[in-house]
Design an enzyme around this catalytic site. Sequence first.
Site, mmCIF file in Angstrom:
data_model
loop_
_atom_site.group_PDB
_atom_site.id
_atom_site.type_symbol
_atom_site.label_atom_id
_atom_site.label_comp_id
_atom_site.label_asym_id
_atom_site.label_seq_id
_atom_site.Cartn_x
_atom_site.Cartn_y
_atom_site.Cartn_z
ATOM 1 N N SER A 198 -45.533 23.626 99.359
ATOM 2 C CA SER A 198 -45.127 22.971 98.128
ATOM 3 C C SER A 198 -46.209 23.074 97.043
ATOM 4 O O SER A 198 -46.521 24.185 96.604
ATOM 5 C CB SER A 198 -44.802 21.517 98.487
ATOM 6 O OG SER A 198 -43.807 21.021 97.671
ATOM 7 N N LYS A 225 -41.939 26.199 100.711
ATOM 8 C CA LYS A 225 -41.100 25.171 100.106
ATOM 9 C C LYS A 225 -41.105 25.336 98.606
ATOM 10 O O LYS A 225 -42.130 25.115 97.957
ATOM 11 C CB LYS A 225 -41.586 23.779 100.482
ATOM 12 C CG LYS A 225 -40.569 22.707 100.075
ATOM 13 C CD LYS A 225 -41.207 21.399 99.724
ATOM 14 C CE LYS A 225 -40.241 20.604 98.860
ATOM 15 N NZ LYS A 225 -40.905 19.553 98.112
ATOM 16 N N GLN A 278 -38.345 17.635 94.074
ATOM 17 C CA GLN A 278 -37.459 16.485 94.282
ATOM 18 C C GLN A 278 -37.711 15.397 93.248
ATOM 19 O O GLN A 278 -38.808 15.299 92.700
ATOM 20 C CB GLN A 278 -37.684 15.874 95.687
ATOM 21 C CG GLN A 278 -37.051 16.642 96.815
ATOM 22 C CD GLN A 278 -37.696 17.975 97.053
ATOM 23 O OE1 GLN A 278 -38.915 18.086 97.014
ATOM 24 N NE2 GLN A 278 -36.902 19.009 97.261
#
Lengths: 486, 486
Positions: free
Chosen positions: B315, B340, B344
Amino acid sequence: MKGKVVALLVAGSLAVGAGGTYAGMTMFSDDESPSLLEKAIENGTERKIGSSGSAEDFEKIEKTYELISEKYVDDVDQEKLLEGAIQGMVNTLDDPYSVYMDAKTAEQFNDTLESSFEGIGAEVTMMDGYVTIVAPFEDSPAEKAGLKPHDQIISIDGKSTKGLDLYDAVLKIRGKKGSTVKLEIKRAGVSDPLSIDVKRDEIPIETVYSDVIENNGKKIGHMKITSFSEDTASDFEKQLKELEGKGIDGLVIDVRGNPGGFLNAVQDIAQLFITKDDPIVQIEARNGEKQRFFSDTSKKKDYPIVGLIDKGSASASEILAAALKEAGGYEVVGEKSFGKGTVQQAVEMEDGSSLKLTMFKWLTPDGNWIHKKGVEPTVKEEQPAYYRANPITIEKPLTYDMTGEQVKNVQTILKGLGFNPGRDDGYYDNKTETAVRAFQNANKVKATGKVDEETASLMEQKLLEKIDSGKNDQQLQTAIEVLFGK
Amino acid sequence: MKGKVVALLVAGSLAVGAGGTYAGMTMFSDDESPSLLEKAIENGTERKIGSSGSAEDFEKIEKTYELISEKYVDDVDQEKLLEGAIQGMVNTLDDPYSVYMDAKTAEQFNDTLESSFEGIGAEVTMMDGYVTIVAPFEDSPAEKAGLKPHDQIISIDGKSTKGLDLYDAVLKIRGKKGSTVKLEIKRAGVSDPLSIDVKRDEIPIETVYSDVIENNGKKIGHMKITSFSEDTASDFEKQLKELEGKGIDGLVIDVRGNPGGFLNAVQDIAQLFITKDDPIVQIEARNGEKQRFFSDTSKKKDYPIVGLIDKGSASASEILAAALKEAGGYEVVGEKSFGKGTVQQAVEMEDGSSLKLTMFKWLTPDGNWIHKKGVEPTVKEEQPAYYRANPITIEKPLTYDMTGEQVKNVQTILKGLGFNPGRDDGYYDNKTETAVRAFQNANKVKATGKVDEETASLMEQKLLEKIDSGKNDQQLQTAIEVLFGK
């Protein structure tokens, strides 16, 4: 008003349940008898529905629906979201036997059911989140390919089964006769997944097989029930009469690998052997009310009877096994059964989708609930270890000084074939090499002492021949011995 | 009207997202920056919501709800049914990073976040239906107990994690400092589950560690970022100034095992090294609209820089690695990262429940989406095999002629400790016995040639000492070599 809606929904269900199981539906279920069904409907209409979710509760569902529809990073299939909500409610029950099918899946399922049934011939269920084999049908492609009870199907034709529900998975496994489906299998005790090709075939819907075994001057009737579908009870009764006409001295009722079916089918069969003194089975509703099913038979058969079960015997098979044991006082030989003690009812929705919901428990004659426990045999008997051998996967030939599960598997098979290597822990020692040479000599291939693809496939073939011959069915043998009190 | 409701919901979200990640929330997430958030809200209010589910669609959900409530074999928790419906909608997205928390779970989570954080110190996610370790924190109880990236947690204190969502699982893993949690772990390549006890501790929220390594007369700054939380960028900047004050000749930015965090934290750090010519990262909305984030730095640092990643770098760490590589033209050493590529946003519902929803993708400076792919290092380097050794489980002492995974594991550890047994396939041969004796002699225990609990625990201890010393960090060593063009 609300009560009425529910009642109508339940009333629409019997056909789906019946149709489903009749045509070899790959789920095991005890659909309830009409009398109980009507009772359920009655309860439905009479009961006040006071505790339903409030408008605000459903509003939260709607808001989440809108939020996801509008904001999720990818386009969202809104129909799928709504179906997901229903699936999500069913999932909270944590009951593998309560299953929801959306309209499309239900329709495809009915299509498949109406035509002749073409597939691999195995009963499957959802366990621990995986599509899991309960039992392959007798002589089915699934059995021939080596699928075993409790095998977890992790992919179908290379696509993961993760997130598939049971029905979707079954539709992918089924297909035209002659075509092949590639299953990736996770088997307990085997760390790497097995890849197993199964050639689909027409799956016969005969559910009763019978023959007479001559043993020490006695005639033993061997009746095998593979599932409890619409015609099973009448087929059973007809074939039993034939056996009795041949003057059998004893009867083995074999429900090994039988995943269940209709409740009334097993009741009709059980009452041939159970007298009216004890209930065959008790059905318990949520409110604790029990309905007991009694036989109207007053006299036992004049020959001895033994039940035969294994860990693939589930549901209706367990009802029969428990009735034989507790109400009939008969011996039951084999392994502890699967352990499914609930009864489902299929409910068809107005849009064609269908919910199969667990509505009742069934209890044994003595009132035991065997769910997740299984029925214990009175006489334990396992098949020899080679019955549980796995297909051999040869990436490179297995040779001296190698180690691993494939070697272990080969050692188990060698022992089963009478070439005991003296160890089965997966280390390929000198004795294993000698055993392989002996097998190769006996089968007229070059005695290399190595297991290449040719030798491996020969081993598998010989093992299947040995199992298929039936001569080594240790459990059946024990059942026959128990029959005559040996 | 409907549009407005959605907008309000989204507006309520920033605090939860921020609070969550700040206090060491065991989920990795890139919470978006305020500017993008406001953009999202704007879109929400402007867009017409025309395609919502019809009344009939929701009616089916209500009917199913009533049917299950009334007819299921056991009493049904109706609140749980409704929560299940929402969970079910989120599940259809098939996105492990979109997660729903009911009000109770969300509240417990906030409680935990507000007090000091006590747990095992590992980042977890949901993968393939299992709670899965992304990475243990540096020096955490989880790391000391031997937990590894990609470990699947199959039970917590003896209770299966099946059916638990991520938040429930995390709440069970967390607990008072000094207490112990027993995790059952499924690790790839290990067929039997490992049982690992972890003693909980207070987990520090420092996220930046720096030191100076002297190597061949050069001073190398080594900055390790363990996650990207609220203070990470300012801590990083402060510690970098200190290193620069010490006159470093080069810098290794180490995000191994770093599971991510705030988007703005990684942006603030990246812009110290990336000039204004290339975007640091691009954020893409569902409609394909991209927002590029640029640095206002005009000049590169006058010392060489290398990034360091492994498969636990996820991420925000991948944003940094990709920026260093593609926009900065720096070398990145190590292993392919986690993969990733989504962002979100947490949305708090009126009743206190919370939905963390994937709303954006992030792309590398060159426009690549690394989701499920990972960032490739420019220079590949793995740690030695013994870094990946498993804790040894001794049921009975391992001795000559035994075979299996425990033997294999011991062989890997022996080799790592300099007592190479010559094979690591899991067969305990003469040379393995000799290597065990040598290890025992060197550590002054009786040289039995067998691995009992004492010898096993000594081996584990010596191995951990070797890893903890840092002297054998092959990846860091290679990063330093690459720094000076060797």
